[in-house]
Design an enzyme around this catalytic site. Structure first.
Site, mmCIF file in Angstrom:
data_model
loop_
_atom_site.group_PDB
_atom_site.id
_atom_site.type_symbol
_atom_site.label_atom_id
_atom_site.label_comp_id
_atom_site.label_asym_id
_atom_site.label_seq_id
_atom_site.Cartn_x
_atom_site.Cartn_y
_atom_site.Cartn_z
ATOM 1 N N TRP A 325 57.039 -2.937 64.602
ATOM 2 C CA TRP A 325 57.841 -1.752 64.293
ATOM 3 C C TRP A 325 59.281 -1.944 64.789
ATOM 4 C CZ3 TRP A 325 60.592 1.490 67.546
ATOM 5 C CH2 TRP A 325 61.035 2.695 66.996
ATOM 6 N N HIS A 326 59.420 -2.678 65.913
ATOM 7 C CA HIS A 326 60.751 -2.861 66.491
ATOM 8 C C HIS A 326 61.653 -3.750 65.651
ATOM 9 C CE1 HIS A 326 58.823 -1.172 70.064
ATOM 10 N NE2 HIS A 326 60.030 -0.804 70.397
ATOM 11 N N GLY A 327 61.056 -4.634 64.876
ATOM 12 C CA GLY A 327 61.920 -5.463 64.047
ATOM 13 C C GLY A 327 61.199 -6.608 63.391
#
Lengths: 478, 310
Positions: A325-327
């Site tokens: 989700w962060h990247g």
């Protein structure tokens, strides 16, 4: 618009005055002002992506209305999936398209096939991961009949785009935030003062701690090969404080700003670096995201029920997805997996809920055992942060290899003394306020006026003294 | 609500008063203690930007001090010169770089852009008057608001270290190693020579501050010369040559202009098209030193002597 910018320092009072003095008698107008202000706030960065928010708002509003009318189970499910596919579809396109294409090419070339699909030059819309999850929570909760869908489009638009938490959270649940747009809001002095106090503390963590850590961290992470193991440890530790100051600072400003407008957002950080194990850390770090994944992914997967294999699988899924989700980078996936590895022994030993209460509650000092537990948890998270910060996996690996070399036992080449004092100051304040919602809340309640004001002025001067170039918030890129 | 607004207003007001007091106090302390003294033998001083910074190796020129600093505009030179001249009465002659890119409107960004203001304002804040502060504020209010606290920090550090010696931090000869001229020319042959109409425009502010510098030097009874450091004939900056000559004639006709632009140098003696590298600087500085010793400044036809030697 950045919270730590002069633009925002002008924008906020204008919206505040309009909100409480011009449109204060009409709830619909107040909500409409919030929508307009939020769109201006977002458009300051790039007006073109406003259309994405508007489209997402419209889709979920219509899905919600349709779900309310629909009783047929299959059709209800189809409506829910429409919302999920559109929201996640946008997210995947803007955030993960190139990642999947690149890995696709790598996988095929590994087997000897050469393919040349087109990579696209895609700009990541700021905050897309945050507002996507927020609107999804609405559709899912309406589908689960936990929430009555709203017919008020303005209130719903305000909920999706609410500017204090639009671009970097906290990810609010519709069940908590949306009903607040229906009720008449009246100005409450104590709440507004509390909001300002929280904004002040958030700015301190961002400008004084995070931005100053960033300078040293960038120097060390960008020139890993030039530094000894001990210096790299300094870099890793400072990054741990940078990301904490940056993100918890943002959350404090967001929550404080919301309070100025009469809204209550949920706590997003609960002093995570005082955690005694990883399970406790994850109950205290980015709470709005952790609980989102818990409620909409972990529990539907079976949570901690089922066989050991299922439990392990669920833990890995939630942590890896959270990392992803962060990247779109393998470093985030490894960071998530590493945290899952830290978490597993606690889960399998049924010790993941051992430390529920606040550390050393009601006491000034922790016990030696608690100190050791806090330090070991901090060391583990710091090690995982190296993957989070590194450019790629080989960078992370070389960084960690150098840490565990003989040069670990040398004097660090970089010794940021003033920064260390400032971090210590922050930790002391946060330690003394760990039973409250944010670091300096208790000072506002218990201290006498002259001491309180002297403290506020000290914080304000430190902020001014250490401010320089506005640095973006790390979580804007997510 | 009234109580809240009142409290916020008074809190901000007190903060602004305290902030202003701190700015003024630190500025006054630093201003009073600032040390800009140079060696008693130094009679010639030079001010300018990166071109003279790389061209005049002051260790090879007798009684000469190069104060040039990369990217420095006349606005900041003025702040510097206001301190240096009164503290060094032995200085007889001031050389001021007067070259094509110094008078272009492009130089404006070097006065008030965020990047340059952050670099220079904290250093010279203590010596700026209200007019200069207002000038910066009107040109870039956000940037100005950002550099104010940095200037306090800068002053506090000076006070803490008891370090008020400025000379080694405000410019000097730069030993440039690079030799990129041939590769730049090669690229230029492929891409061609670009013309920028915007560059031709004059910087009103820079010209104004140059006039102020000259005026100040005259008030201090110093001889002033405008100089132009050598640069490559293919330099892109030369495209406003006509405008420079016109400006010289219209505004600075009474000031002697020493033009070293065409000083003969090989490509290997340039760092790039605009800057001399250490080899070029050595050659040029030795030549300039000889010229000074032979009484260039006392002669009537100075430029003719220079041209003859070139």
């Amino acid at each position: 618009m950045l919270f730590n910018s002069i633009d925002f320092a002008i924008f906020l009072p204008i919206v505040f005055v309009l909100y409480w003095f011009v449109v204060n008698k009409n709830l619909k107008l107040q909500n409409f002002l919030i929508v307009v202000a939020s769109y201006v706030f977002y458009a300051w960065w790039d007006w073109r992506f406003l259309s994405l928010i508007m489209f997402s708002t419209l889709v979920d509003y219509l899905v919600g209305i349709s779900l309310a009318k629909q009783e047929h189970a299959v059709r209800r499910k189809m409506l829910l999936w429409t919302s999920i596919l559109i929201n996640i579809g946008f997210l995947c396109f803007f955030k993960y398209y190139n990642f999947f294409i690149d890995n696709f090419i790598t996988a095929f070339s590994f087997f000897g096939y050469k393919i040349q699909p087109n990579s696209l030059n895609i700009i990541l819309p700021v905050g897309i991961s945050f507002y996507t999850f927020q609107t999804l929570s609405y559709s899912i909760d309406v589908y689960r009949r936990k929430l009555v869908p709203t017919a008020d489009f303005i209130a719903f638009s305000a909920f999706v785009s609410f500017f204090p938490q639009l671009v970097a959270g906290p990810i609010e649940r519709a069940t908590n935030l949306l009903p607040q747009f229906y009720k008449k809001r009246s100005f409450h002095y104590g709440k507004a003062v509390d909001g300002l106090r929280q904004i002040l503390w958030g700015l301190f963590k961002k400008i004084v701690i995070a931005d100053n850590c960033a300078e040293v961290v960038n120097q060390i992470f960008n020139n890993t090969g030039d530094f000894s193991g001990s210096t790299l440890v300094v870099g890793a530790v400072l990054f741990a404080f940078q990301i904490y100051g940056d993100f918890s600072g943002y959350s404090d400003i967001a929550i404080g700003t919301s309070r100025l407008f009469g809204f209550d957002l949920k706590q997003n950080f609960a002093f995570p670096y005082f955690s005694r194990d990883i399970a406790e850390f994850w109950r205290r770090w980015h709470i709005s995201l952790s609980t989102w994944f818990r409620d909409y992914l972990y529990i539907p997967l079976g949570g901690s029920r089922g066989s050991k294999f299922q439990q392990i699988r669920n833990v890995f899924i939630i942590f890896v997805v959270s990392g992803f989700w962060h990247g779109p980078n393998w470093t985030f996936i490894v960071w998530g997996a590493l945290n899952a590895l830290y978490f597993l022994p606690l889960l399998l030993g049924s010790k993941n809920r051992k430390h529920i209460e606040i550390v050393a509650q009601g006491k000034w000092l922790p016990t030696i055992k608690e100190i050791l537990l806090i330090l070991s948890t901090f060391a583990l998270t710091t090690l995982a942060w190296v993957f989070f910060r590194a450019d790629n996996l080989s960078h992370a690996w070389s960084f960690i290899s150098e840490i565990f070399s003989y040069s670990l036992f040398t004097i660090p080449q970089i010794q940021p003394k003033i920064l260390s004092i400032l971090i210590l100051f922050m930790l002391l304040i946060e330690w003394s306020g760990r039973e409250e919602l944010y670091g300096i809340e208790r000072f506002g309640i218990t201290w006498k006026k002259p001491y309180r004001y002297a403290f506020y002025y000290t914080i304000v001067f430190l902020i001014f003294l250490f401010s320089g170039e506005e640095q973006e918030f790390i979580y804007f890129q997510f | 609500m009234k109580k809240f607004i009142k409290q916020v207003f008074f809190f901000t007001l007190i903060f602004c008063c305290l902030f202003t007091c701190i700015i003024l106090t630190t500025n006054i302390i630093v201003n009073n203690k600032a040390d800009f003294k140079i060696s008693k033998e130094k009679k010639y001083v030079l001010f300018g930007h990166s071109q003279p910074e790389c061209a005049f190796n002051d260790s090879l020129i007798s009684n000469f001090k190069n104060f040039s600093n990369a990217g420095e505009t006349y606005f900041y030179t003025f702040q510097k010169i206001k301190q240096i001249l009164p503290q060094n009465p032995q200085i007889e002659t001031v050389f001021l770089e007067f070259t094509n890119n110094k008078i272009s409107i492009w130089a404006d960004k070097d006065i008030w852009s965020n990047k340059y203001m952050r670099l220079r304002y904290p250093r010279y804040a203590s010596f700026m008057n209200l007019e200069d502060n207002l000038f910066l504020m009107t040109k870039n209010v956000k940037g100005y608001a950002k550099v104010l606290p940095i200037s306090i920090k800068y002053n506090l550090i000076r006070m803490k270290l008891n370090d008020y010696f400025y000379i080694n931090k405000i410019g000097g000869y730069k030993y440039l190693v690079r030799k990129k001229t041939d590769s730049i020319l090669k690229t230029m042959n492929k891409t061609g020579f670009s013309i920028y109409p915007e560059y031709q425009k004059m910087s009103v502010h820079e010209i104004h501050y140059l006039e102020k510098i000259i005026q100040f030097c005259k008030e201090m009874n110093k001889k002033v010369y405008l100089v132009r450091s050598p640069y490559h004939k293919k330099s892109f900056y030369s495209q406003n040559e006509e405008a420079l000559q016109l400006l010289k004639k219209q505004k600075f006709d009474t000031i002697k202009f020493l033009d070293f632009k065409d000083f003969p140098l090989d490509n290997s003696e340039y760092g790039d098209l605009d800057h001399l590298n250490h080899k070029g600087a050595k050659k040029f500085s030795k030549w300039f030193n000889t010229l000074l010793k032979k009484g260039l400044l006392d002669s009537i036809n100075k430029q003719q002597i220079i041209d003859k030697k070139i």
